[in-house]
Design a protein around this motif. Structure first.
Motif, mmCIF file in Angstrom:
data_model
loop_
_atom_site.group_PDB
_atom_site.id
_atom_site.type_symbol
_atom_site.label_atom_id
_atom_site.label_comp_id
_atom_site.label_asym_id
_atom_site.label_seq_id
_atom_site.Cartn_x
_atom_site.Cartn_y
_atom_site.Cartn_z
ATOM 1 N N GLU A 1 22.601 4.610 5.671
ATOM 2 C CA GLU A 1 21.443 4.766 6.565
ATOM 3 C C GLU A 1 20.120 4.632 5.402
ATOM 4 N N LEU A 2 19.237 4.109 5.954
ATOM 5 C CA LEU A 2 18.109 3.780 5.134
ATOM 6 C C LEU A 2 16.813 4.212 5.960
ATOM 7 N N ASP A 3 15.645 4.363 5.063
ATOM 8 C CA ASP A 3 14.406 4.626 5.597
ATOM 9 C C ASP A 3 13.393 4.200 4.886
ATOM 10 N N PHE A 4 12.018 4.198 5.043
ATOM 11 C CA PHE A 4 11.083 3.628 3.917
ATOM 12 C C PHE A 4 11.265 4.268 2.670
ATOM 13 N N GLY A 5 11.447 5.715 2.494
ATOM 14 C CA GLY A 5 11.527 6.546 1.252
ATOM 15 C C GLY A 5 12.608 6.017 0.399
ATOM 16 N N LYS A 6 13.853 5.531 1.367
ATOM 17 C CA LYS A 6 14.911 5.380 0.239
ATOM 18 C C LYS A 6 14.745 3.817 -0.206
ATOM 19 N N LEU A 7 14.136 3.026 0.616
ATOM 20 C CA LEU A 7 13.751 1.457 0.066
ATOM 21 C C LEU A 7 12.758 1.625 -1.071
ATOM 22 N N GLN B 1 0.924 -1.113 0.212
ATOM 23 C CA GLN B 1 0.125 0.142 0.019
ATOM 24 C C GLN B 1 1.017 1.299 -0.052
ATOM 25 N N LYS B 2 0.740 1.865 -0.820
ATOM 26 C CA LYS B 2 1.551 3.165 -1.102
ATOM 27 C C LYS B 2 1.769 3.944 0.238
ATOM 28 N N ASP B 3 3.155 3.967 0.402
ATOM 29 C CA ASP B 3 3.929 4.896 1.387
ATOM 30 C C ASP B 3 3.080 4.419 2.854
ATOM 31 N N LYS B 4 2.630 3.276 2.872
ATOM 32 C CA LYS B 4 2.350 2.865 4.195
ATOM 33 C C LYS B 4 2.712 1.533 4.557
ATOM 34 N N ALA B 5 2.671 0.630 3.687
ATOM 35 C CA ALA B 5 2.755 -0.792 4.364
ATOM 36 C C ALA B 5 3.505 -1.845 3.094
ATOM 37 N N ILE B 6 4.361 -2.668 3.470
ATOM 38 C CA ILE B 6 5.110 -3.455 2.527
ATOM 39 C C ILE B 6 4.944 -4.850 3.218
ATOM 40 N N PRO C 1 6.666 -19.280 0.726
ATOM 41 C CA PRO C 1 5.766 -20.198 0.777
ATOM 42 C C PRO C 1 5.371 -20.813 1.949
ATOM 43 N N LEU C 2 3.829 -20.777 2.122
ATOM 44 C CA LEU C 2 3.572 -21.673 3.438
ATOM 45 C C LEU C 2 3.632 -20.678 4.733
ATOM 46 N N GLY C 3 3.893 -19.576 4.240
ATOM 47 C CA GLY C 3 4.099 -18.256 5.175
ATOM 48 C C GLY C 3 5.437 -18.805 6.267
ATOM 49 N N VAL C 4 6.140 -19.535 5.934
ATOM 50 C CA VAL C 4 7.346 -19.849 6.820
ATOM 51 C C VAL C 4 8.116 -18.875 7.050
ATOM 52 N N VAL C 5 8.173 -17.644 6.245
ATOM 53 C CA VAL C 5 8.746 -16.404 6.797
ATOM 54 C C VAL C 5 7.793 -15.324 6.040
ATOM 55 N N LYS C 6 7.393 -14.207 6.977
ATOM 56 C CA LYS C 6 6.790 -13.131 6.651
ATOM 57 C C LYS C 6 7.338 -11.796 7.078
ATOM 58 N N ALA C 7 7.018 -10.891 6.328
ATOM 59 C CA ALA C 7 7.923 -9.728 6.499
ATOM 60 C C ALA C 7 6.470 -8.656 6.601
ATOM 61 N N TYR C 8 6.789 -7.503 7.370
ATOM 62 C CA TYR C 8 5.697 -6.306 7.528
ATOM 63 C C TYR C 8 6.560 -5.098 7.652
ATOM 64 N N ILE C 9 6.442 -4.232 6.567
ATOM 65 C CA ILE C 9 7.350 -2.886 6.910
ATOM 66 C C ILE C 9 6.487 -1.660 6.691
ATOM 67 N N THR C 10 6.603 -0.761 7.721
ATOM 68 C CA THR C 10 5.944 0.444 7.621
ATOM 69 C C THR C 10 7.079 1.566 7.787
ATOM 70 N N PRO C 11 6.599 2.835 7.565
ATOM 71 C CA PRO C 11 7.606 3.822 7.780
ATOM 72 C C PRO C 11 8.336 3.918 9.107
ATOM 73 N N ASN C 12 7.830 3.283 9.958
ATOM 74 C CA ASN C 12 8.322 3.472 11.433
ATOM 75 C C ASN C 12 8.779 1.929 12.082
ATOM 76 N N ARG C 13 8.458 0.769 11.243
ATOM 77 C CA ARG C 13 8.822 -0.447 11.823
ATOM 78 C C ARG C 13 9.103 -1.304 10.729
ATOM 79 N N VAL C 14 10.171 -2.243 11.073
ATOM 80 C CA VAL C 14 10.414 -3.527 10.249
ATOM 81 C C VAL C 14 10.451 -4.733 11.072
#
Length: 261
Positions: free
Chosen positions: A126-132, A78-83, A88-101
């Protein structure tokens, strides 16, 4: 198992990115010797991709100098809000927001929930959400409109360098003339023997939107080198998406100590 977990941590870095609304400029795909740096930068930003959501598949490859791993993950943004990414099978999941990894790994019953310092350590800058977002959409790592640049050229690209040398690092951008997207960008820290090299091997057009197709990200520090390859597949735009993510109970938190950047 340790190798799998190492791959899981590193692959979490490879996320997504977005952009803002613009009127695209059509070009003939040739380098023009009379183009000013200001004109190249202006067209680069006018040709940014515009959408609300993105979904599809992303093949990730990782090479640490000793072994190579690859996995295909589901991707939702979702643009600028969530990645959101899921192996497969949800073995690894990731959730990224501008304030959270945040990510978890069911193979090791462990999770990470923190800021961008870990991802910054992986790439040595140094990275942030925008740079990613910029990295993953073929946009310049830093906002080119905030500094003055000089432009040169070769047979394939416009080459931008800051007019005034930067204090802590060196940076170079190569912009291809077809879509005025980044073909390569390099960020180096000579005193720390660090180099970040991002190469966009090609681009694809989906519903009149221009998106990178294959990206190679290489982080070098001293004699060590790590590479991440990204291959976007089956991308769709502006679907209604949800982002299911909940760290399982009983998992051990990963405490990652990173060196100062």
């Amino acid at each position: 198992m340790a190798t799998v977990f190492r791959w899981a941590r590193c692959s979490v870095f490879v996320l997504f990115v977005l952009s803002c609304k613009s009127n695209k400029i059509v070009t003939d795909g040739t380098v023009k010797e009379n183009m000013s740096a200001r004109s190249v930068i202006r067209i680069h930003y006018q040709n940014q991709i515009n959408f609300k959501t993105l979904s599809g598949k992303m093949k990730l490859g990782y090479f640490d100098g000793e072994s190579t791993k690859s996995v295909t993950v589901s991707l939702r943004i979702q643009k600028d809000k969530a990645i959101w990414m899921s192996a497969p099978l949800g073995v690894v999941k990731a959730y990224i927001t501008p304030n959270r990894v945040s990510f978890y790994n069911k193979l090791q019953n462990e999770y990470f929930d923190g800021d961008f310092s870990y991802l910054s350590e992986i790439l040595g800058t140094e990275l942030d959400f925008g740079k990613l977002q910029n990295i993953l959409l073929g946009q310049a790592l830093f906002d080119l409109r905030n500094e003055k640049y000089e432009v040169s050229f070769d047979a394939t690209d416009y080459i931008l360098k800051p007019k005034k040398p930067l204090a802590l690092f060196k940076i170079l951008y190569r912009i291809e003339p077809d879509n005025y997207m980044i073909s390569n960008q390099q960020l180096s820290q000579p005193l720390k023997q660090r180099m970040l090299d991002i190469t966009y091997k090609n681009y694809q057009k989906i519903n009149n939107r221009i998106l990178p197709n294959e990206i190679v990200i290489t982080a070098m520090e001293g004699d060590s080198e790590n590479s991440i390859e990204i291959d976007y597949r089956s991308i769709e735009f502006n679907r209604t998406l949800n982002f299911p993510y909940k760290i399982p109970k009983g998992f051990k938190k990963i405490d990652i100590k990173t060196d100062a950047l």
